[in-house]
Design an enzyme around this catalytic site. Sequence first.
Site, PDB file in Angstrom:
ATOM      1  N   HIS A  76       6.342 -26.350  12.369  1.00  0.00           N
ATOM      2  CA  HIS A  76       7.756 -26.739  12.335  1.00  0.00           C
ATOM      3  C   HIS A  76       8.048 -28.063  13.058  1.00  0.00           C
ATOM      4  CE1 HIS A  76       7.943 -22.727  10.906  1.00  0.00           C
ATOM      5  NE2 HIS A  76       8.099 -22.119  12.059  1.00  0.00           N
ATOM      6  N   ASP A 129       2.211 -21.645  17.102  1.00  0.00           N
ATOM      7  CA  ASP A 129       3.300 -20.953  16.408  1.00  0.00           C
ATOM      8  C   ASP A 129       4.412 -21.913  15.962  1.00  0.00           C
ATOM      9  OD1 ASP A 129       4.649 -18.533  15.548  1.00  0.00           O
ATOM     10  OD2 ASP A 129       6.019 -18.824  17.233  1.00  0.00           O
ATOM     11  N   HIS A 167       9.344 -22.772   6.791  1.00  0.00           N
ATOM     12  CA  HIS A 167      10.760 -22.504   6.486  1.00  0.00           C
ATOM     13  C   HIS A 167      11.695 -23.527   7.141  1.00  0.00           C
ATOM     14  CE1 HIS A 167      10.822 -20.346  10.367  1.00  0.00           C
ATOM     15  NE2 HIS A 167      12.145 -20.407  10.301  1.00  0.00           N
ATOM     16  N   LYS A 199       2.758 -19.287   6.997  1.00  0.00           N
ATOM     17  CA  LYS A 199       1.931 -19.461   8.176  1.00  0.00           C
ATOM     18  C   LYS A 199       1.658 -18.106   8.825  1.00  0.00           C
ATOM     19  CE  LYS A 199       4.088 -20.425  12.090  1.00  0.00           C
ATOM     20  NZ  LYS A 199       4.939 -19.430  12.758  1.00  0.00           N
ATOM     21  N   ARG A 258       0.810  -1.216   0.000  1.00  0.00           N
ATOM     22  CA  ARG A 258       0.000   0.000   0.000  1.00  0.00           C
ATOM     23  C   ARG A 258       0.845   1.269   0.000  1.00  0.00           C
ATOM     24  NH1 ARG A 258      -5.018  -0.741   3.746  1.00  0.00           N
ATOM     25  NH2 ARG A 258      -3.341  -0.955   5.241  1.00  0.00           N
ATOM     26  N   GLU A 313      14.559 -21.170  21.711  1.00  0.00           N
ATOM     27  CA  GLU A 313      14.912 -19.836  21.217  1.00  0.00           C
ATOM     28  C   GLU A 313      15.302 -18.964  22.392  1.00  0.00           C
ATOM     29  OE1 GLU A 313      12.541 -18.369  17.719  1.00  0.00           O
ATOM     30  OE2 GLU A 313      10.975 -19.279  18.921  1.00  0.00           O
ATOM     31  N   LYS A 354      15.679 -25.659   5.872  1.00  0.00           N
ATOM     32  CA  LYS A 354      16.951 -25.613   6.604  1.00  0.00           C
ATOM     33  C   LYS A 354      17.838 -26.756   6.135  1.00  0.00           C
ATOM     34  CE  LYS A 354      15.165 -23.324  10.723  1.00  0.00           C
ATOM     35  NZ  LYS A 354      15.882 -22.066  10.918  1.00  0.00           N
ATOM     36  N   LYS A 373      10.335 -19.868  24.043  1.00  0.00           N
ATOM     37  CA  LYS A 373      11.036 -18.591  23.872  1.00  0.00           C
ATOM     38  C   LYS A 373      11.766 -18.268  25.164  1.00  0.00           C
ATOM     39  CE  LYS A 373       8.458 -16.774  20.091  1.00  0.00           C
ATOM     40  NZ  LYS A 373       9.375 -17.023  18.971  1.00  0.00           N
TER      41      LYS A 373
END
Length: 491
Positions: A242, A237, A180, A150, A51, A218, A184, A341
């Site tokens: 994954h 998530d 993704h 996703k 946009r 992570e 890898k 996380k």
Amino acid sequence: MSSQTIPVDPFDYVVFGGTGDLAERKLLPALYHRQIAGQLSEPTRIIGASRSELDDEGFRSFAREALKQHIKDDEFDEPQISQFLQRLHYVSVDATSDRGWDNLSTLLKSGEDRVRAFYLAVGPSLFGEISERIRGHKLIHDRTRVVVEKPIGRDLATAQALNDTIGQVFAEEQIFRIDHYLGKETVQNLMALRFANALYEPLWNSAHIDHVQITVAESVGLEGRAGYYDKAGALRDMVQNHMLQLLCLVAMEAPPSAAAEAVRDEKLKVLRALRPIDAGNASKMTVRGQYRAGASAGGAVKGYLDELGDADSNTETFVAIKAEIENWRWAGVPFYMRTGKRMAERASEIVINFKPIPHSIFSASAGHVIANQLVIRLQPDEGVKQWIMIKDPGPGGMRLKHVPLDMSFAQSFGVRNPDAYERLLMDVIRCNQTLFMRRDEVEAAWQWVDPILKAWEETAQPCQGYTAGTSGPTNAIALIERDGRTWHESR
Ligand code: BG6
């Protein structure tokens, strides 16, 4: 040693959300790296569409900045950069009205004979409208593909609705659903390890494998994605996509070939063989966690609720699951998965734990015989370690030692490890769907995840707090230890 690069056909990549975060951090750097590798043929264009009111030059400046930020200094090669920037074009379009679409159409007409890929790097709520407008403006030809990211839904029903929407415009063979993790390097190496060696496959079953662990830890927190993440949580998530894809690649039967349908058929069978987890067993098979203040990546960090600015959120930032696959190969072999996380470090790995030897011929003074482990390290320091027992070298009798046969990919091959997107973006152009998720896979994964989400809601399964910078809540340790096993800590 350098890897061989085969150029792909000339293409037009139209990136909706061209000035967004994904384009900036991943897509533009990945395409630039493919240019340096000599994989882009002439005439190839990358067309930013969003946009924002920009022109080609404005988009080129945006891309130059993005590359500066997200590639290494020694990869920033001015002649290559200017050649790359010349490929870039920009069209200001509105996904929700007809504004700008005629300009896009005119630009694409000058490249009718090229492969044409539409990358929808936008929120899923726009997938439908963009697809409809692509069709309405007659932008689809026989070499057109569409790429979606996703989240593909937040449960089975919404995933089906989204798949229906896209499916009304594009044929399944034209739809590339990105996970993704499948791009890898080490994940692909898992396929090589299993199916290009005679060594492992005879042992790859419940007779020889005790259990499997899949960890994706992570160190980052919310990274400015609070709006999305708090509505998703770790199960949606990371696990629905994954982690389950990794589990499928470990557990699937050997496909007859590496062709997309062959591989995806086998992965689907694994998803369908997962033992359901519902209100009856969720508290035994799953653990939810949420980080509290602590220290991570070298500094003090806030707890999730503070970072979010909402003291009431019950969203899980960590999940551990004991999954079971109900088929002949895997009956009785648990697959323990955990992801979170703000954990101690960024470390992702798959650990195949073999069964112990049936009988030791060595005396107690030789030391304990530890069962073999195959550790497939996804990131960082990609590589494979096969842990075996050897005799400790030197005189002094038989002493046993547990050591890794170590294959660190970076050291062994001396090549840069490409980002997953590099491979996947080129696979779209090559029209190779092997590393993309088919509709039925995505839906089968939701079919397994939905009852877990429902069980958590029905039973109000709480999140257990864990201090940022640790390896998750104590309940996750109990999940595996009550089976007499322990989580593998990276060495
Ligand atoms: C994404 C998730 O799909 O994967 C993120 O939405 C997560 O929350 C990311 O951080 C992890 O990817 P990688 O490649 O950094 O392991």
